[in-house]
Write a protein that holds these residues in place. Structure first.
Motif, PDB file in Angstrom:
ATOM      1  N   LEU A 180      -6.510  -7.271  12.385  1.00 31.53           N
ATOM      2  CA  LEU A 180      -6.674  -7.888  11.065  1.00 31.53           C
ATOM      3  C   LEU A 180      -6.759  -6.826   9.977  1.00 31.53           C
ATOM      4  N   GLU A 181      -7.484  -5.734  10.267  1.00 34.24           N
ATOM      5  CA  GLU A 181      -7.610  -4.662   9.276  1.00 34.24           C
ATOM      6  C   GLU A 181      -6.266  -3.996   9.028  1.00 34.24           C
ATOM      7  N   ALA A 182      -5.495  -3.784  10.094  1.00 34.26           N
ATOM      8  CA  ALA A 182      -4.164  -3.196   9.933  1.00 34.26           C
ATOM      9  C   ALA A 182      -3.248  -4.133   9.157  1.00 34.26           C
ATOM     10  N   SER A 183      -3.388  -5.437   9.376  1.00 33.89           N
ATOM     11  CA  SER A 183      -2.591  -6.410   8.638  1.00 33.89           C
ATOM     12  C   SER A 183      -2.893  -6.343   7.142  1.00 33.89           C
ATOM     13  N   LYS A 184      -4.188  -6.230   6.803  1.00 32.52           N
ATOM     14  CA  LYS A 184      -4.570  -6.149   5.388  1.00 32.52           C
ATOM     15  C   LYS A 184      -3.994  -4.900   4.740  1.00 32.52           C
ATOM     16  N   GLY A 185      -4.142  -3.764   5.424  1.00 38.52           N
ATOM     17  CA  GLY A 185      -3.631  -2.521   4.848  1.00 38.52           C
ATOM     18  C   GLY A 185      -2.129  -2.515   4.721  1.00 38.52           C
ATOM     19  N   SER A 186      -1.432  -3.029   5.740  1.00 43.37           N
ATOM     20  CA  SER A 186       0.028  -3.081   5.683  1.00 43.37           C
ATOM     21  C   SER A 186       0.496  -4.044   4.592  1.00 43.37           C
ATOM     22  N   ALA A 187      -0.226  -5.146   4.414  1.00 41.52           N
ATOM     23  CA  ALA A 187       0.134  -6.093   3.361  1.00 41.52           C
ATOM     24  C   ALA A 187       0.013  -5.453   1.982  1.00 41.52           C
ATOM     25  N   GLU A 188      -1.048  -4.686   1.769  1.00 43.06           N
ATOM     26  CA  GLU A 188      -1.210  -3.996   0.486  1.00 43.06           C
ATOM     27  C   GLU A 188      -0.097  -2.976   0.270  1.00 43.06           C
ATOM     28  N   ALA A 189       0.331  -2.323   1.363  1.00 40.65           N
ATOM     29  CA  ALA A 189       1.421  -1.344   1.243  1.00 40.65           C
ATOM     30  C   ALA A 189       2.736  -2.031   0.880  1.00 40.65           C
ATOM     31  N   HIS A 190       2.976  -3.217   1.428  1.00 40.25           N
ATOM     32  CA  HIS A 190       4.181  -3.966   1.059  1.00 40.25           C
ATOM     33  C   HIS A 190       4.120  -4.402  -0.406  1.00 40.25           C
ATOM     34  N   LEU A 206      11.018   4.000  -1.712  1.00 37.31           N
ATOM     35  CA  LEU A 206      10.209   2.837  -1.335  1.00 37.31           C
ATOM     36  C   LEU A 206       9.494   3.085  -0.011  1.00 37.31           C
ATOM     37  N   GLU A 207      10.174   3.761   0.891  1.00 34.93           N
ATOM     38  CA  GLU A 207       9.518   4.145   2.144  1.00 34.93           C
ATOM     39  C   GLU A 207       8.296   5.017   1.855  1.00 34.93           C
ATOM     40  N   ALA A 208       8.451   5.967   0.925  1.00 35.32           N
ATOM     41  CA  ALA A 208       7.329   6.834   0.559  1.00 35.32           C
ATOM     42  C   ALA A 208       6.205   6.041  -0.099  1.00 35.32           C
ATOM     43  N   ALA A 209       6.558   5.046  -0.911  1.00 40.11           N
ATOM     44  CA  ALA A 209       5.538   4.212  -1.561  1.00 40.11           C
ATOM     45  C   ALA A 209       4.727   3.452  -0.514  1.00 40.11           C
ATOM     46  N   PHE A 210       5.400   2.999   0.549  1.00 39.30           N
ATOM     47  CA  PHE A 210       4.695   2.293   1.618  1.00 39.30           C
ATOM     48  C   PHE A 210       3.702   3.233   2.302  1.00 39.30           C
ATOM     49  N   GLY A 211       4.168   4.418   2.684  1.00 36.96           N
ATOM     50  CA  GLY A 211       3.295   5.365   3.370  1.00 36.96           C
ATOM     51  C   GLY A 211       2.114   5.794   2.524  1.00 36.96           C
ATOM     52  N   HIS A 212       2.344   5.993   1.218  1.00 32.74           N
ATOM     53  CA  HIS A 212       1.266   6.422   0.326  1.00 32.74           C
ATOM     54  C   HIS A 212       0.211   5.327   0.197  1.00 32.74           C
ATOM     55  N   ALA A 213       0.654   4.091  -0.019  1.00 28.00           N
ATOM     56  CA  ALA A 213      -0.299   2.990  -0.188  1.00 28.00           C
ATOM     57  C   ALA A 213      -1.075   2.743   1.102  1.00 28.00           C
ATOM     58  N   ALA A 214      -0.404   2.829   2.237  1.00 29.92           N
ATOM     59  CA  ALA A 214      -1.102   2.638   3.512  1.00 29.92           C
ATOM     60  C   ALA A 214      -2.134   3.737   3.724  1.00 29.92           C
ATOM     61  N   GLY A 215      -1.772   4.958   3.345  1.00 31.73           N
ATOM     62  CA  GLY A 215      -2.712   6.066   3.473  1.00 31.73           C
ATOM     63  C   GLY A 215      -3.954   5.869   2.637  1.00 31.73           C
ATOM     64  N   HIS A 217      -5.444   3.244   2.298  1.00 32.15           N
ATOM     65  CA  HIS A 217      -6.298   2.319   3.049  1.00 32.15           C
ATOM     66  C   HIS A 217      -6.738   2.906   4.392  1.00 32.15           C
ATOM     67  N   GLY A 218      -6.511   4.206   4.561  1.00 32.01           N
ATOM     68  CA  GLY A 218      -6.929   4.861   5.795  1.00 32.01           C
ATOM     69  C   GLY A 218      -5.971   4.689   6.946  1.00 32.01           C
ATOM     70  N   LEU A 219      -4.770   4.198   6.668  1.00 31.02           N
ATOM     71  CA  LEU A 219      -3.761   3.990   7.715  1.00 31.02           C
ATOM     72  C   LEU A 219      -2.740   5.120   7.630  1.00 31.02           C
ATOM     73  N   ARG A 220      -2.830   6.080   8.527  1.00 34.00           N
ATOM     74  CA  ARG A 220      -2.024   7.299   8.428  1.00 34.00           C
ATOM     75  C   ARG A 220      -0.784   7.286   9.316  1.00 34.00           C
ATOM     76  N   HIS A 221      -0.714   6.369  10.292  1.00 39.88           N
ATOM     77  CA  HIS A 221       0.314   6.465  11.319  1.00 39.88           C
ATOM     78  C   HIS A 221       1.222   5.247  11.307  1.00 39.88           C
ATOM     79  N   LEU A 222       2.523   5.495  11.234  1.00 42.70           N
ATOM     80  CA  LEU A 222       3.491   4.421  11.328  1.00 42.70           C
ATOM     81  C   LEU A 222       3.511   3.855  12.738  1.00 42.70           C
ATOM     82  N   GLY A 223       3.621   2.534  12.836  1.00 44.21           N
ATOM     83  CA  GLY A 223       3.780   1.933  14.144  1.00 44.21           C
ATOM     84  C   GLY A 223       5.181   2.136  14.688  1.00 44.21           C
ATOM     85  N   TYR A 224       6.152   2.332  13.781  1.00 39.24           N
ATOM     86  CA  TYR A 224       7.562   2.534  14.128  1.00 39.24           C
ATOM     87  C   TYR A 224       8.256   3.014  12.862  1.00 39.24           C
TER      88      TYR A 224
END
Length: 272
Positions: A180-190, A206-215, A217-224
Motif C-alpha cells: 500500500l505504501e509503495a502504491s501511494k508513492g508510485s501514484a504520487e510519482a505518476h 518524464l522518466e526522470a520526473a518519475f524517479g525524482h518524485a518517487a525518491g 517519498h523514500g522509494l529509491r529502487h525501480l521495480g522494473y
C-alpha cells in the motif's frame, strides 16, 4: 512450510556483483529475490543457512580485503551485521565448514536452489573473467565445497524452490502495508509526470520526473525499467528507449513502479 525440510538445512545465496568493464565498474546489484525474502540482506556476496527445526538463521558474509575500508568506508563487524539483519549469528564464508562441523555435525542434507549447486557454480567460475571479477562468489563456492567434504552432506534441489514460492504467495499484514505504501508513492510519482508533461520534452525527462518524485517519498529502487512512450511509441508493448520528443496532443503511456524501502525486504514492487 520450510519446517518440512526436517533432517537438513536450507542454504541460499544472494548473488554477487556482475562486472561491466574496467577494473572496478560493475552493473547495479540486485540480489536474488528468495534470498532477500528470507534475510533482508541486499548487499552482494552474502549467503545464509536456515535451520527449519530450530528456526536459527545464520548469515554467511564475504570476507572483505584488508584495504576495503579505504574504498568503501568503514565495514560493520559480524555481530553488527547479524544484529541489523535480525539473524542469530553471522560467519565468514571461509568458516562455513568449521561452523557446520561444530554446530551441525549430523547434517546430512543442504536444501539449495539450482543456481547454488556447486557443480553449476564451478562451471561458471571456470570462466577466467568471471572468476577474476566475482571474488565473493568464489569465496561462497569454496566454503560450500569444503563444507560438503567435511560433513559428507548431499545437496537437494527438489524441495526449496516450490516451498519458497508457496511461502511468498501468502502475504503478511506487514507485506500488505508495504504494498500500500509503495502504491501511494508510485501514484504520487505518476501525478508528478502529469504535471511535468508538455510538448517538446523528451520521454526520458518524464522518466526522470518519475524517479525524482518517487525518491522524495523514500522509494529509491525501480521495480522494473520505466516505459515512457509518446505518440506512436505508446503502442509498443515493451518500449524502453524513452528517447523520443513529446509532440503536441500526443498520448503518453507510462508503465513504471517503485520498490518501497521496506519492500526491498519483501522483494515486491508495484506497477501502475
Amino acid at each position: 512450510m520450510l519446517c518440512d525440510a526436517t533432517g537438513g538445512l536450507v542454504y541460499l545465496s544472494g548473488g554477487d556483483l556482475k562486472h561491466r568493464n574496467g577494473a572496478d565498474v560493475y552493473y547495479p546489484f540486485r540480489p536474488h529475490s528468495n534470498f532477500v525474502y528470507l534475510t533482508g540482506i541486499t548487499e552482494p556476496g552474502f549467503a545464509c543457512l536456515l535451520d527449519p527445526e530450530s528456526q536459527k538463521l545464520t548469515l554467511v558474509a564475504p570476507k572483505a580485503p584488508d584495504d576495503a575500508a579505504v574504498w568503501s568506508g568503514g565495514l560493520p563487524s559480524l555481530d553488527q551485521i547479524a544484529e541489523e539483519a535480525g539473524a542469530d549469528i553471522c560467519i565468514y564464508a571461509g568458516d562455513l565448514p568449521n561452523y557446520l562441523q561444530q554446530c551441525h555435525p549430523n547434517v546430512d542434507t543442504l536444501h539449495i536452489l539450482d543456481y547454488d549447486h556447486p557443480d553449476q557454480q564451478q562451471q561458471l567460475l571456470d570462466i577466467p573473467h568471471i572468476c577474476q571479477h566475482q571474488p565473493q562468489q568464489v569465496q561462497q563456492l569454496a566454503g560450500l565445497q569444503a563444507a560438503q567434504t567435511v560433513t559428507k552432506c548431499s545437496f537437494n534441489t527438489a524441495f526449496l524452490n516450490n516451498t519458497l514460492n508457496r511461502c511468498r504467495s501468502l502475504k503478511t499484514a506487514a507485506e500488505v502495508a508495504c504494498l500500500l505504501e509503495a502504491s501511494k508513492g508510485s501514484a504520487e510519482a505518476h501525478k508528478a509526470i502529469w504535471r511535468a508533461c508538455k510538448p517538446g520534452m523528451k520521454e526520458y525527462h518524464l522518466e526522470a520526473a518519475f524517479g525524482h518524485a518517487a525518491g522524495q517519498h523514500g522509494l529509491r529502487h525501480l521495480g522494473y525499467p520505466c516505459i515512457v512512450g509518446a505518440g506512436r511509441n505508446a503502442a509498443v508493448l515493451h518500449y524502453e528507449r524513452n528517447s523520443a520528443t513529446v509532440g503536441p496532443n500526443d498520448l503518453v503511456l507510462v508503465d513504471a513502479g517503485e520498490h518501497n524501502v521496506l519492500l526491498v525486504y519483501f522483494n515486491l514492487c508495484v506497477g501502475q
